[in-house]
Scaffold this active site. Structure first.
Site, mmCIF file in Angstrom:
data_model
loop_
_atom_site.group_PDB
_atom_site.id
_atom_site.type_symbol
_atom_site.label_atom_id
_atom_site.label_comp_id
_atom_site.label_asym_id
_atom_site.label_seq_id
_atom_site.Cartn_x
_atom_site.Cartn_y
_atom_site.Cartn_z
ATOM 1 N N VAL A 162 -21.268 -16.740 31.779
ATOM 2 C CA VAL A 162 -21.871 -15.824 31.243
ATOM 3 C C VAL A 162 -23.180 -15.287 32.461
ATOM 4 C CG1 VAL A 162 -23.884 -15.563 29.834
ATOM 5 C CG2 VAL A 162 -21.604 -17.447 29.400
ATOM 6 N N ASP A 163 -23.368 -15.578 33.303
ATOM 7 C CA ASP A 163 -23.991 -15.621 34.305
ATOM 8 C C ASP A 163 -24.004 -14.108 34.785
ATOM 9 O OD1 ASP A 163 -27.208 -15.147 35.075
ATOM 10 O OD2 ASP A 163 -26.915 -16.904 36.138
ATOM 11 N N ASP A 164 -22.862 -14.564 35.397
ATOM 12 C CA ASP A 164 -22.547 -13.438 36.609
ATOM 13 C C ASP A 164 -21.876 -12.477 35.686
ATOM 14 O OD1 ASP A 164 -20.924 -14.362 38.809
ATOM 15 O OD2 ASP A 164 -21.189 -16.067 38.455
ATOM 16 N N ARG A 168 -30.504 -13.694 31.121
ATOM 17 C CA ARG A 168 -30.165 -12.745 31.333
ATOM 18 C C ARG A 168 -29.540 -11.669 30.909
ATOM 19 N NH1 ARG A 168 -31.415 -13.006 37.521
ATOM 20 N NH2 ARG A 168 -29.912 -14.914 37.295
#
Length: 759
Positions: free
Chosen positions: A399-401, A475
């Site tokens: 998810v972060d990427d 994010r």
């Protein structure tokens, strides 16, 4: 001239004109110069294919384990091993131990691993540095106090008995998905590590190291070798429950008849083989890849078998040889590095159609994952569309990427607009549908927060689960806000409620993937700005905390020790990356006119090198809190460049290019169209006699169909933070445990599925 007179010479005393005083550049000029140099430095490092890739540095446990690994696979080249040993010796501390992050204290497991690696490399136990290391191991608790994974590897090579190892039966793999504890309740990274270990636990291959390399001398009290299995003084605890379960499983392990063992081993092997496909090594991370090679060998695939040989070659790519030494990376981070670099360059003012950005976007679009993955087990019926951290790791997008990449791509004027729009919609849909029940987002899986698993005997690597965290949730909130999602939307309201609940009493937020509270706090404040919530009470409390830990020189620094001792939060050596995170947070809520923001900017401007970058020796990345840390070599450049450029843009009121917005209504329309297209495609395939799973975007798997189906997220009606507070009520008490998970497991929300952000 008398003795009391001093001699001085003025070259201009004879009527020559004095030189004009050097002109002090204005702040605007200093900003432009710093940004220009930073952009040039970053552009020079772009790979011909369009990506950026900085070294990912870790501790010496990688080199130590690698020496043992080379022994096991039969590729123990003395010249190569000496280069690894040289690197290990170079990092020994004055007290004889080895640490797990730069400037940190000696750590027991790292020291034991280094001692074993050096013994295998040929260092005599009587050498001064080995005597010192042995003494330090005893001071830190002895061999009986090492963690479960290290005990496992020692048992694997005959340096410890299997009684010291917690039971890891392969039957874990065949537990049904509806069972409360099953393979997919474990975090993705632990899954990749543990499945090969379960195979090895069952097969127990005989890969003995020489007697001279064994470690009996490291026991402080040999009779305490089973110390890890001592019961708690309190009778009824989860620890005692799992320790008793461990004893039962070990008893069963000694029985000649295990009815499910063959089936379990077959399923574990199938799982392993399936996950080696579409990946550059199992989970594309060092420990899982090394374990997979061991498991393949135990299953009969020798080191020269094509499958094993390929995995050995993939792991060897992590080697970096320099100055007569070899060091290893724990994985590679090109996708993550490229996303941050793109955002930094975009903020720095690079034109949205600049060739460097267009080329980076093309490379990134090629990396989008449209196939199946482990995430679908707990989130079936959702179309794929995420990105992974590494070059290729298709089973594990995160998810972060993905959120960072979506923000990077949105600001590129890409010539193939249709392709870009399709990628953004897929990616955004995937991220939204990964939202947890508690409103936050974890990294790799949805609702991977079974706290019970943190009590099992092999959970001491501190990474058994992947719960929602403030940094990843922030994010996603920032990404959604930049796509045009309002704070009043139900998905956002639940996420904002999570962030509000997760805030510490002092105003800071915990950082799971970066060190630590400076990282978490700066990220959350950055997310609140585009939502119009930067002046809300929680944001102001976050700013006040940042100001309270800003150091005298204007910078920010926080030691990794803050994970073990929260009273040290915000304290440590000042670094460029952490100063950037602090400045980003200050700018988001306090603005560029704030004195604290000006001081942080001044620190970055004065510490930039002539080459246009910044220096940094500290580790500011986090793998597993309290256990494993990282140094991203591009963090010292990308984040400062972004922060300085952000300051300039806010001062000047510069706008921001966005190629498109994707509102909730627009995304829902797209979902409906995808569902219709999927049904039409299925009917066509049925008419032609083809299986519905034959299409790459619609094949059926045990993990659910990847056919683009999703549910409406609806529309909210509340206004900003007031709507959040009204909808979700007061704060509940909470704390962070060692996994970064909150003690309260979120709040269950009733109501129809179509307003809960998932499908």
């Amino acid at each position: 001239m008398t003795a009391n007179q001093s001699f001085s010479w003025n070259p201009h005393s004879a009527g020559a004109a004095a030189p004009a005083p050097a002109r002090i550049p204005s702040l605007d000029e200093r900003l432009e110069q710093a940004i220009s140099r930073g952009v040039d430095w970053l552009l020079a490092g772009q790979a011909p294919e369009g990506y950026w890739h900085g070294e990912l540095e870790a501790d010496t446990t990688l080199e130590s384990d690698y020496i043992l690994y080379l022994h096991v696979i039969g590729k123990f080249d003395p010249v190569r091993v000496e280069k690894l040993a040289r690197y290990i010796r170079r990092h020994q501390l004055a007290d004889g131990g080895w640490n797990i992050y730069a400037n940190g204290p000696s750590e027991l497991n790292a020291t034991v691993k280094a001692y074993l690696g050096l013994k295998l490399a040929g260092d005599s136990p009587s050498l001064p540095h080995m005597v010192l290391a042995r003494r330090r191991v005893h001071e830190l608790g002895g061999l009986e106090s090492i963690n479960s994974f290290e005990r496992f590897y020692l048992a694997l090579v005959g340096a410890a008995d299997w009684g010291m190892v917690p039971a890891m039966p392969p039957e874990l793999v065949i537990l049904p998905e509806w069972f409360y504890v099953n393979l997919y309740e474990i975090s993705s990274w632990s899954r990749g590590i543990l499945v090969p270990m379960a195979i090895l636990f069952a097969l127990r291959p005989a890969w003995h190291i020489p007697e001279s390399a064994k470690l009996d001398e490291l026991f402080r009290k040999p009779e305490h070798r089973y110390l890890a299995f001592a019961l708690d003084s309190r009778v009824i605890t989860w620890r005692n429950f799992f320790l008793l379960a461990d004893r039962i499983m070990k008893f069963v392990e000694r029985l000649p008849w295990k009815p499910f063992r063959k089936h379990a081993l077959r399923k574990a092997e199938q799982w392993l083989m399936a996950h080696l496909d579409r990946s550059e090594g199992l989970a594309a991370i060092y420990p899982a890849m090394m374990n997979s090679i061991y498991a393949l060998m135990a299953l009969g695939y020798g080191p020269d078998d094509p499958m094993t040989k390929r995995e050995i070659a993939e792991l060897a790519k992590f080697e970096i040889e320099e100055n007569g030494m070899i060091r290893l990376q724990p994985c590679m981070s090109p996708v993550w590095d490229t996303a941050i670099a793109m955002v930094a360059l975009e903020e720095a003012g690079l034109p949205p159609n600049h060739p460097a950005l267009v080329q980076a976007a093309s490379w990134m679009l090629d990396r989008q994952i449209l196939g199946t993955g482990d995430w679908q087990v707990k989130n079936p019926g959702v179309e794929a569309g995420g990105w992974a951290f590494e070059f290729r790791n298709d089973h594990y997008p995160d998810v972060d990427d993905t959120a960072f990449i979506l923000m990077a791509l949105q600001r590129v004027d890409y010539p193939d607009r249709a392709r870009m729009e399709a990628a953004l919609r897929r990616g955004l849909n995937w991220v939204v549908c990964m939202q947890n029940k508690d409103g936050g987002w974890g990294a790799f899986d949805k609702d991977n927060d079974c706290q019970l698993l943190t009590h099992v005997p092999f959970a001491d690597h501190n990474a058994m689960i992947d719960p929602a965290t403030a940094d990843v949730t922030a994010r996603v909130c920032e990404c959604l806000a930049r796509m045009g999602w309002p704070a009043s939307h139900p998905v956002m309201k639940r996420a904002l409620h999570f962030l509000q609940q997760d805030q510490c009493e002092d105003g800071s937020w915990f950082g799971r993937w970066g060190v630590n509270y400076v990282y978490g706090t700066g990220g959350v404040l950055r997310a609140l700005e585009p939502l119009g919530l930067s002046r809300q009470p929680c944001a102001l409390r976050g700013v006040q905390w940042l100001k309270s830990v800003q150091q005298a020189d204007g910078g920010f620094g926080e030691s990794i020790a803050s994970y073990d001792a929260p009273e040290l939060k915000g304290q440590g050596t000042v670094t460029a990356s952490q100063t950037s995170w602090g400045l980003i947070g200050l700018l988001a809520s306090a603005g560029p006119e704030d004195r604290s923001a000006e001081r942080a900017l001044e620190y970055l401007l004065t510490t930039q090198t002539r080459e246009g970058t910044w220096e940094e020796s500290e580790f500011t990345g986090t793998g597993f809190p309290k256990v494993f840390y990282l140094k991203y070599h591009l963090y010292r450049h990308n984040f400062p460049l972004y922060a300085v450029a952000r300051f300039r843009n806010m001062m000047s009121g510069a706008g921001e290019y966005r190629s498109m917005l994707i509102s909730p209504e627009s995304l829902e329309t797209w979902r409906v169209e995808r569902r219709k297209a999927g049904r039409k495609r299925a009917r066509t395939l049925n008419r032609t006699g083809r299986a519905a799973g034959g299409h790459p975007e619609g094949r059926a798997t045990g993990h659910g169909r990847n056919d683009g189906r999703g549910h409406a997220n609806g529309n909210g009606n509340g206004n900003g933070w007031a709507g959040v507070a009204a909808a979700f009520g007061a704060r509940s008490p909470k704390h962070r445990n060692g996994n970064g998970a909150r003690g309260t497991n979120g709040i269950e929300h009733n109501g129809p599925k179509d307003i809960r952000g998932g499908s």
